[in-house]
Write a protein that holds these residues in place. Structure first.
Motif, PDB file in Angstrom:
ATOM      1  N   ARG A 784       0.465  -1.043  -0.162  1.00  0.00           N
ATOM      2  CA  ARG A 784      -0.067   0.096  -0.106  1.00  0.00           C
ATOM      3  C   ARG A 784       0.944   1.061  -0.234  1.00  0.00           C
ATOM      4  NH1 ARG A 784      -5.606  -0.397   1.083  1.00  0.00           N
ATOM      5  NH2 ARG A 784      -5.965  -2.204   1.090  1.00  0.00           N
ATOM      6  N   THR A 785       2.343   1.317   0.403  1.00  0.00           N
ATOM      7  CA  THR A 785       3.112   2.342  -0.188  1.00  0.00           C
ATOM      8  C   THR A 785       2.072   3.292  -1.448  1.00  0.00           C
ATOM      9  OG1 THR A 785       4.985   0.964   0.958  1.00  0.00           O
ATOM     10  CG2 THR A 785       5.151   3.328  -0.140  1.00  0.00           C
ATOM     11  N   PRO A 786       2.335   4.041  -1.559  1.00  0.00           N
ATOM     12  CA  PRO A 786       2.411   5.161  -2.815  1.00  0.00           C
ATOM     13  C   PRO A 786       3.522   5.358  -3.424  1.00  0.00           C
ATOM     14  CG  PRO A 786       1.772   6.449  -0.916  1.00  0.00           C
ATOM     15  CD  PRO A 786       2.100   5.273  -0.466  1.00  0.00           C
ATOM     16  N   ASN A 787       3.318   5.323  -4.940  1.00  0.00           N
ATOM     17  CA  ASN A 787       4.022   5.833  -6.018  1.00  0.00           C
ATOM     18  C   ASN A 787       5.017   5.495  -6.233  1.00  0.00           C
ATOM     19  OD1 ASN A 787       1.991   8.096  -6.282  1.00  0.00           O
ATOM     20  ND2 ASN A 787       3.651   9.520  -4.004  1.00  0.00           N
ATOM     21  N   GLU A 788       4.918   3.592  -5.419  1.00  0.00           N
ATOM     22  CA  GLU A 788       6.374   3.214  -6.054  1.00  0.00           C
ATOM     23  C   GLU A 788       5.908   2.463  -7.122  1.00  0.00           C
ATOM     24  OE1 GLU A 788       8.608   2.877  -3.867  1.00  0.00           O
ATOM     25  OE2 GLU A 788       7.802   4.057  -2.283  1.00  0.00           O
ATOM     26  N   GLU A 789       5.553   3.374  -8.516  1.00  0.00           N
ATOM     27  CA  GLU A 789       5.474   2.488  -9.937  1.00  0.00           C
ATOM     28  C   GLU A 789       7.373   2.721 -10.642  1.00  0.00           C
ATOM     29  OE1 GLU A 789       1.560   3.724  -9.480  1.00  0.00           O
ATOM     30  OE2 GLU A 789       3.678   4.804  -8.405  1.00  0.00           O
ATOM     31  N   SER A 790       8.292   3.937  -9.927  1.00  0.00           N
ATOM     32  CA  SER A 790       9.479   4.154 -10.602  1.00  0.00           C
ATOM     33  C   SER A 790      10.700   2.722  -9.792  1.00  0.00           C
ATOM     34  CB  SER A 790      10.169   5.488  -9.707  1.00  0.00           C
ATOM     35  OG  SER A 790      10.070   5.291  -8.174  1.00  0.00           O
ATOM     36  N   LEU A 791       9.487   2.180  -8.566  1.00  0.00           N
ATOM     37  CA  LEU A 791      10.126   1.033  -8.076  1.00  0.00           C
ATOM     38  C   LEU A 791      10.145  -0.206  -9.267  1.00  0.00           C
ATOM     39  CD1 LEU A 791      11.982  -1.366  -6.233  1.00  0.00           C
ATOM     40  CD2 LEU A 791      10.301  -0.748  -4.966  1.00  0.00           C
ATOM     41  N   MET A 792       8.995  -0.600  -9.628  1.00  0.00           N
ATOM     42  CA  MET A 792       8.589  -1.434 -10.816  1.00  0.00           C
ATOM     43  C   MET A 792       9.223  -1.286 -11.985  1.00  0.00           C
ATOM     44  SD  MET A 792       6.808  -2.913  -9.014  1.00  0.00           S
ATOM     45  CE  MET A 792       5.953  -2.807  -7.423  1.00  0.00           C
ATOM     46  N   LEU A 793       9.579  -0.190 -12.500  1.00  0.00           N
ATOM     47  CA  LEU A 793      10.678  -0.179 -13.708  1.00  0.00           C
ATOM     48  C   LEU A 793      11.603   0.094 -13.376  1.00  0.00           C
ATOM     49  CD1 LEU A 793       8.815   3.577 -14.780  1.00  0.00           C
ATOM     50  CD2 LEU A 793       8.182   0.911 -15.443  1.00  0.00           C
ATOM     51  N   ALA A 794      12.305   0.686 -12.041  1.00  0.00           N
ATOM     52  CA  ALA A 794      13.851  -0.309 -12.185  1.00  0.00           C
ATOM     53  C   ALA A 794      13.474  -1.635 -12.256  1.00  0.00           C
ATOM     54  CB  ALA A 794      14.284   0.411 -11.151  1.00  0.00           C
ATOM     55  N   LEU A 910      -2.014   5.548 -16.068  1.00  0.00           N
ATOM     56  CA  LEU A 910      -1.067   4.843 -15.152  1.00  0.00           C
ATOM     57  C   LEU A 910      -0.067   4.891 -16.327  1.00  0.00           C
ATOM     58  CD1 LEU A 910       0.812   3.167 -13.424  1.00  0.00           C
ATOM     59  CD2 LEU A 910      -0.027   1.140 -14.843  1.00  0.00           C
ATOM     60  N   ALA A 911      -0.828   5.735 -17.391  1.00  0.00           N
ATOM     61  CA  ALA A 911       0.567   6.365 -18.726  1.00  0.00           C
ATOM     62  C   ALA A 911       0.960   7.776 -17.990  1.00  0.00           C
ATOM     63  CB  ALA A 911      -0.213   6.648 -20.324  1.00  0.00           C
ATOM     64  N   GLN A 912      -0.029   8.220 -17.589  1.00  0.00           N
ATOM     65  CA  GLN A 912       0.481   9.675 -17.028  1.00  0.00           C
ATOM     66  C   GLN A 912       1.455   9.451 -15.735  1.00  0.00           C
ATOM     67  OE1 GLN A 912      -3.378  12.067 -15.987  1.00  0.00           O
ATOM     68  NE2 GLN A 912      -1.513  13.415 -14.648  1.00  0.00           N
ATOM     69  N   THR A 913       1.256   8.622 -15.467  1.00  0.00           N
ATOM     70  CA  THR A 913       2.396   8.296 -14.034  1.00  0.00           C
ATOM     71  C   THR A 913       3.812   8.083 -15.082  1.00  0.00           C
ATOM     72  OG1 THR A 913       0.251   7.802 -12.801  1.00  0.00           O
ATOM     73  CG2 THR A 913       3.240   6.688 -12.074  1.00  0.00           C
ATOM     74  N   TYR A 914       3.990   6.515 -15.726  1.00  0.00           N
ATOM     75  CA  TYR A 914       5.108   6.959 -16.049  1.00  0.00           C
ATOM     76  C   TYR A 914       5.740   7.582 -16.975  1.00  0.00           C
ATOM     77  CZ  TYR A 914       3.827   1.330 -15.842  1.00  0.00           C
ATOM     78  OH  TYR A 914       3.876   0.608 -14.999  1.00  0.00           O
ATOM     79  N   ARG A 915       4.700   8.833 -17.375  1.00  0.00           N
ATOM     80  CA  ARG A 915       5.369  10.186 -18.361  1.00  0.00           C
ATOM     81  C   ARG A 915       6.073  10.906 -17.256  1.00  0.00           C
ATOM     82  NH1 ARG A 915       0.857   9.648 -21.365  1.00  0.00           N
ATOM     83  NH2 ARG A 915       1.196   8.287 -23.241  1.00  0.00           N
ATOM     84  N   GLY A 916       5.624  10.826 -16.375  1.00  0.00           N
ATOM     85  CA  GLY A 916       6.622  12.000 -14.962  1.00  0.00           C
ATOM     86  C   GLY A 916       7.261  11.307 -14.092  1.00  0.00           C
ATOM     87  N   ARG A 921      14.761   9.294 -11.246  1.00  0.00           N
ATOM     88  CA  ARG A 921      13.846   8.270 -10.375  1.00  0.00           C
ATOM     89  C   ARG A 921      14.077   6.694 -10.610  1.00  0.00           C
ATOM     90  NH1 ARG A 921       7.928  10.410 -10.328  1.00  0.00           N
ATOM     91  NH2 ARG A 921       8.156   8.857  -8.667  1.00  0.00           N
ATOM     92  N   ILE A 922      14.450   6.392 -11.511  1.00  0.00           N
ATOM     93  CA  ILE A 922      14.219   5.107 -11.666  1.00  0.00           C
ATOM     94  C   ILE A 922      15.867   4.443 -11.028  1.00  0.00           C
ATOM     95  CG2 ILE A 922      14.568   3.021 -13.362  1.00  0.00           C
ATOM     96  CD1 ILE A 922      12.603   4.968 -15.636  1.00  0.00           C
ATOM     97  N   GLY A 923      16.701   4.925 -11.710  1.00  0.00           N
ATOM     98  CA  GLY A 923      17.787   4.886 -11.120  1.00  0.00           C
ATOM     99  C   GLY A 923      17.955   4.512  -9.036  1.00  0.00           C
ATOM    100  N   GLY A 924      17.783   5.735  -9.005  1.00  0.00           N
ATOM    101  CA  GLY A 924      17.226   6.446  -7.311  1.00  0.00           C
ATOM    102  C   GLY A 924      17.015   4.898  -6.558  1.00  0.00           C
ATOM    103  N   ALA A 925      15.201   4.316  -7.003  1.00  0.00           N
ATOM    104  CA  ALA A 925      14.750   3.659  -6.691  1.00  0.00           C
ATOM    105  C   ALA A 925      15.377   1.848  -6.720  1.00  0.00           C
ATOM    106  CB  ALA A 925      13.118   2.878  -7.489  1.00  0.00           C
ATOM    107  N   ALA A 926      16.826   2.174  -7.996  1.00  0.00           N
ATOM    108  CA  ALA A 926      17.203   1.133  -7.803  1.00  0.00           C
ATOM    109  C   ALA A 926      18.213   0.892  -6.819  1.00  0.00           C
ATOM    110  CB  ALA A 926      18.339   0.624  -9.501  1.00  0.00           C
TER     111      ALA A 926
END
Length: 976
Positions: A784-794, A910-916, A921-926
């Protein structure tokens, strides 16, 4: 297949998302029994259902067909439900076309097809970046196929790429690529061989067909032939078999023939016709006398099989054999189930099927013998059921139930335009095997017209011949899979030595062509969602879709395997499994038969967080299907005899899991990561031997009352029904169900987990040609942690997908594995990151070092590249319409959103979220979550090979023996 097989994906999902066991305190007070609608005093009358002829009339795939001058046959089917097109190519070449010394060539070339052509350095990167899904290929006896489902705007790109590897592949096939893909294929073979019962398939083909018969050798071939394959050999294989005149192309979805024809002509028209492929003689074979063979293997129980070769798919008996074998052992109420599992209780599982190919079929019936049962008694009972069925045939009701269940499944298959089993594949196979894209319709009409006598006659004709009997018995493995699967006469005709062939000449480059641009992709049109509440407070969600006259429904409870922390490990799984074993008015056979008459399917199961009942139903039969589902959910009997049988089956499943390397690694890992947390429960729901032995019917009744209550439930429906139709039916089925007075149980998901620590648990499994590596860590996150899409992309960059760094390195570059994956669980509570890598045994230590290096490189040593960033963001955005093609996909998304507290429009935005999300941010999540420090490593493999490789890692190593898998029934003298 060139990517991870279905069984491997299932094992991976278990390893990545589920958890293993730790016993929890027992003796907790249980909730009082909730009030359910009273059970009827007698079973209701048999409901009316649509006739087979009515169901067949609903199955229709209109098409257009044209043939280019070079012989390429193209079929076009229009389906405008989504802006996607399924691209399906069938090359009419498979393993049956392979001569002596060249086994495995068709499949090896399938892998080489993805290695890049003259103008496409990597086949996957442009397609995935364009939003393609199911980009894959597979090889079987009769054909090799390639599939991708692309956004409409990427169709020209897909056609360009498919035409380039059809017409300009060879100059790009180098010795280096051949060597690497040879290694991948050999690890695919090892991975299959490493499973329990993994060598039986070789033995069946060898027993049914003589040496030299095209169906005698396996599609994956022999290690020796793969070793001996030269670049000259594989080039000749391509030029002999891969011309456009030997191909069927199907375009299905958001496309029409008028648009398709000039595109196909543009991209494929200049490719010259290839040589005609000579037909092969590959019909069924009648044995001169019965044959028996025993295989000793690391298996939990004896498996007895009875096999015959049968006719090909164009034979007049094919439909009758399909239905006959389904009645014998495919239906939930099959003859084998009723007699050997529920009746005499000699088996823990049974199956029968007709696996039909173009020119022959494999007719198989088998049973896994219940531990403690004498093998001779089991053999006699199996043979008697088969003999009685062959002699007397089925009843009219059995035929109708089998036909209805198959037709319902075929209707469900119409949801997908592409993929391995969608409408594109259906049309292609009709053209390839029968010169008729509409062959499916003739087949279904033949099935609908079957009579009991027609089924009996066909079964008698084919199963009345001498049988091939094979038994796989527990013990140390005595056969070597590396030496199986080949032509069959290797002793007298050994294959050529590897590496002795002359060096292949360099080929002239192909004409240069440029990839077309990808047109803009339409925004995701997620179905409108309607919500209501039943009179007892159960929330109901509906997404109406009318593509097919079916729907799927799930009733989800806030329970799951984690609930076993408040009970006994294995309770939820066994309790849910018993719901279909009998109610107060129906026994298990009656429940199964009623589903089959209705064309419905009821299933029960759980994840870590959720216990569920699911229903797939024909819209025309929704009311009686819901009535049956209500009875199953609300009025289970938990009878002692049914419990004893179900527990025995669960114990057999547990033994199977403990003998399967990936499942054993998963069960071990979750206990190591979670300690006393509820997520330490076995992620397969099977608990432990001790816990299963301690369970009682009373414990299951208490768990049913405690967890399956209306105030813990949600109902989600997707499909062809309106809310006006649905709500009254749900109200009738479930509205009278009242919650108990006792408070709702609460799982302690905030319980602390053990501190992460780098260490290795090595489980010694002798004679394993592969090691299964599983690495994991609990992350400081919840689902339920919000805004973790960057982790999924990483994670997409690191290990999730064919083009991830881990897979490209260890599989594609090094050839040590058939597939490496990482995953981030999305449980409600603590989240885990896990990596699974089945690797050849002698590369276990090297693979761990490669995993560590690849994970630690992002983002400092090797930042995310522009190509990777575009692939995981734009590619994910463009693939969104593909992700919700079926009712089941939409239902799963809605259920996940509700469980994780996401907004209703999560996927729309979700598309809008990914574009942001930028690369930083992806590297930071990694950097924060995907580094290899403090990983726990579980390795299932052969200690004598693996342990010396671990010494240089500098990690503490604990060695454990694998659980014993020797069954009680391994000898003739075992007790009953």
């Amino acid at each position: 297949m060139r990517s991870v097989s279905t069984s491997s994906l299932s094992a991976l999902a278990a390893a990545l998302l589920l958890s293993a066991c730790a016993a929890a305190p027992s003796g907790r007070p249980v909730a009082s029994t909730p009030t359910a609608p009273p059970a009827p005093e007698a079973a209701p009358p048999r409901p009316a259902a649509a006739s087979p002829q009515e169901l067949v009339a609903k199955v229709d795939i209109p098409y257009d067909k044209f043939v280019l001058a070079n012989g390429l046959t193209t079929i076009v089917h229009t389906d405008r439900k989504a802006p996607i097109v399924g691209v399906t190519l069938y090359y009419k070449v498979g393993s049956k076309n392979e001569p002596r010394g060249k086994t495995g060539f068709a499949h090896l070339y399938e892998h080489l097809f993805f290695g890049g052509s003259s103008n496409v350095p990597n086949f996957d990167i442009p397609l995935e970046a364009a939003g393609s899904t199911s980009t894959n290929g597979s090889t079987w006896y009769d054909r090799t196929n390639y599939i991708e489902t692309v956004p409409t705007g990427a169709l020209d790109l897909a056609l360009f790429m498919e035409s380039d590897r059809m017409g300009a592949l060879l100059p790009a096939v180098t010795q280096d690529k051949l060597n690497k893909q040879r290694g991948v294929v050999q690890n695919e073979k090892r991975q299959g061989d490493n499973q329990p019962y993994g060598l039986a398939e070789y033995a069946v083909a060898e027993g049914l067909f003589p040496v030299g018969h095209p169906y005698h050798h396996s599609t994956i071939g022999s290690m020796a032939d793969l070793d001996a394959a030269s670049l000259t050999d594989v080039r000749k294989w391509f030029t002999d078999h891969y011309g456009p005149n030997n191909v069927v192309l199907v375009l299905s979805g958001d496309i029409d023939a008028a648009t398709a024809k000039p595109k196909v002509e543009k991209w494929f028209g200049a490719i010259p016709k290839g040589p005609e492929v000579a037909p092969v003689a590959a019909g069924p074979v009648t044995l001169s006398a019965p044959i028996s063979r025993d295989l000793t293997d690391q298996v939990p129980t004896v498996r007895l099989s009875r096999d015959w070769s049968g006719p090909g798919l164009n034979d007049a008996d094919a439909a009758a054999l399909r239905i006959g074998m389904h009645i014998l052992g495919g239906l939930a109420s099959s003859r084998l189930d009723n007699e050997l599992v529920r009746g005499q209780q000699l088996a823990v599982s049974v199956t029968a099927s007709a696996q039909t190919f173009e020119q022959a079929s494999f007719l198989d019936a088998s049973m896994d013998v219940k531990p403690g049962v004498q093998r001779a008694k089991a053999e006699a009972a199996l043979d008697k059921v088969i003999a009685d069925f062959v002699a007397k045939g089925p009843s009219e009701d059995e035929v109708r139930r089998a036909v209805t269940s198959i037709l319902s499944s075929e209707i469900g298959g119409l949801e997908q335009v592409g993929g391995f089993s969608g409408k594109g594949a259906t049309l292609a196979e009709g053209q390839v095997y029968s010169n008729d894209p509409a062959k499916y319709k003739a087949d279904l009409q033949a099935i609908a017209a079957l009579t009991p006598d027609a089924v009996r006659t066909a079964m008698s004709r084919w199963l009345g011949r001498p049988v091939y009997k094979i038994a796989v018995v527990p013990g140390a493995r005595t056969e070597d899979g590396a030496k199986m699967g080949g032509w069959g006469d290797e002793a007298a005709n050994p294959p050529a030595a590897a590496g002795k062939a002359a060096k292949a000449p360099k080929l002239a480059p192909a004409p240069r062509r440029s990839a077309p641009p990808v047109a803009p992709v339409s925004a995701l049109a997620f179905p409108a969602i309607e919500r209501t509440t039943l009179s007892n407070g159960i929330p109901v969600t509906l997404a109406r879709r009318t593509t097919v006259p079916k729907l799927v429904l799930s009733i989800d409870f806030d329970a799951g395997y984690a609930a076993d922390a408040l009970d006994t490990p294995g309770t939820q799984g066994l309790m849910l499994g018993m719901l279909e074993e009998g109610t107060k008015t129906r026994n298990a056979t009656q429940i199964a038969e009623e589903q089959e008459r209705l064309g419905a399917s009821i299933g029960t199961g759980a994840s870590l967080d959720t216990s569920s009942l699911t229903l797939s139903a024909l819209s025309d039969n929704l009311a009686p299907s819901l009535a049956l589902a209500s009875d199953v959910l609300l009025h289970p009997a938990f009878a002692q005899a049914d419990f004893d049988r179900a527990r025995g089956q669960a114990q057999a499943e547990l033994a199977q899991a403990q003998s399967t390397p990936s499942a054993l690694a998963s069960r071990t890992m979750s206990g190591e990561l979670f300690g006393t947390h509820p997520y330490a429960q076995p992620g397969d729901g099977l608990g432990s031997d001790t816990a299963l032995a301690a369970l009682t019917p009373e414990a299951l009744r208490a768990a049913h009352a405690k967890w399956l209550r209306p105030d813990l439930a949600r109902i989600t429906v997707v499909g062809d029904v309106t809310m006006e139709q649905l709500k009254p039916l749900l109200e009738k089925a479930f509205g009278g169900w009242k919650a108990p007075a006792a408070p709702k149980p609460v799982k302690s998901l905030d319980t602390a987990t053990p501190a992460p620590a780098s260490r290795v648990v090595l489980i010694d499994r002798p004679n394993s040609p592969q090691s299964v590596i599983l690495a994991g860590r609990v992350l400081p996150l919840t689902g339920r942690t919000p805004n973790e899409e960057s982790l999924m992309l990483a994670n997409d960059v690191v290990g999730n997908g064919f083009l991830s760094r881990l897979n490209l390195d260890i599989r594609e570059e090094k050839g040590w594995s058939y597939g490496v994956r990482s995953g981030i669980s999305q449980a409600t509570g603590p989240v885990t990151m896990q990596v699974m890598a089945p690797v050849q045994a002698d590369r276990t230590g090297d693979s761990i070092r490669a995993i560590i290096a690849d994970m630690s490189a992002l983002p400092t040593k090797q930042p995310i590249s522009a190509e990777e960033y575009q692939r995981v963001t734009d590619g994910a955005i463009r693939s969104l319409p593909n992700d919700f093609e079926t009712n089941a996909q939409v239902l799963a998304a809605i259920v996940k959103n509700d469980r994780l507290g996401r907004p209703e429009d999560y996927y729309v935005k979700l598309a809008q979220t990914y574009r942001g999300i930028d690369a930083k941010r992806i590297g930071g999540a990694a950097a924060q979550y995907l580094q290899p420090a403090d990983l726990t490593w579980v390795i299932v493999g052969d200690r004598k090979i693996v342990e010396p490789q671990l010494k240089a890692l500098g990690l503490p190593v604990e060695v454990r023996p694998a659980p014993s898998v020797a069954g009680e029934n391994e000898s003739e003298g075992a007790s009953e």
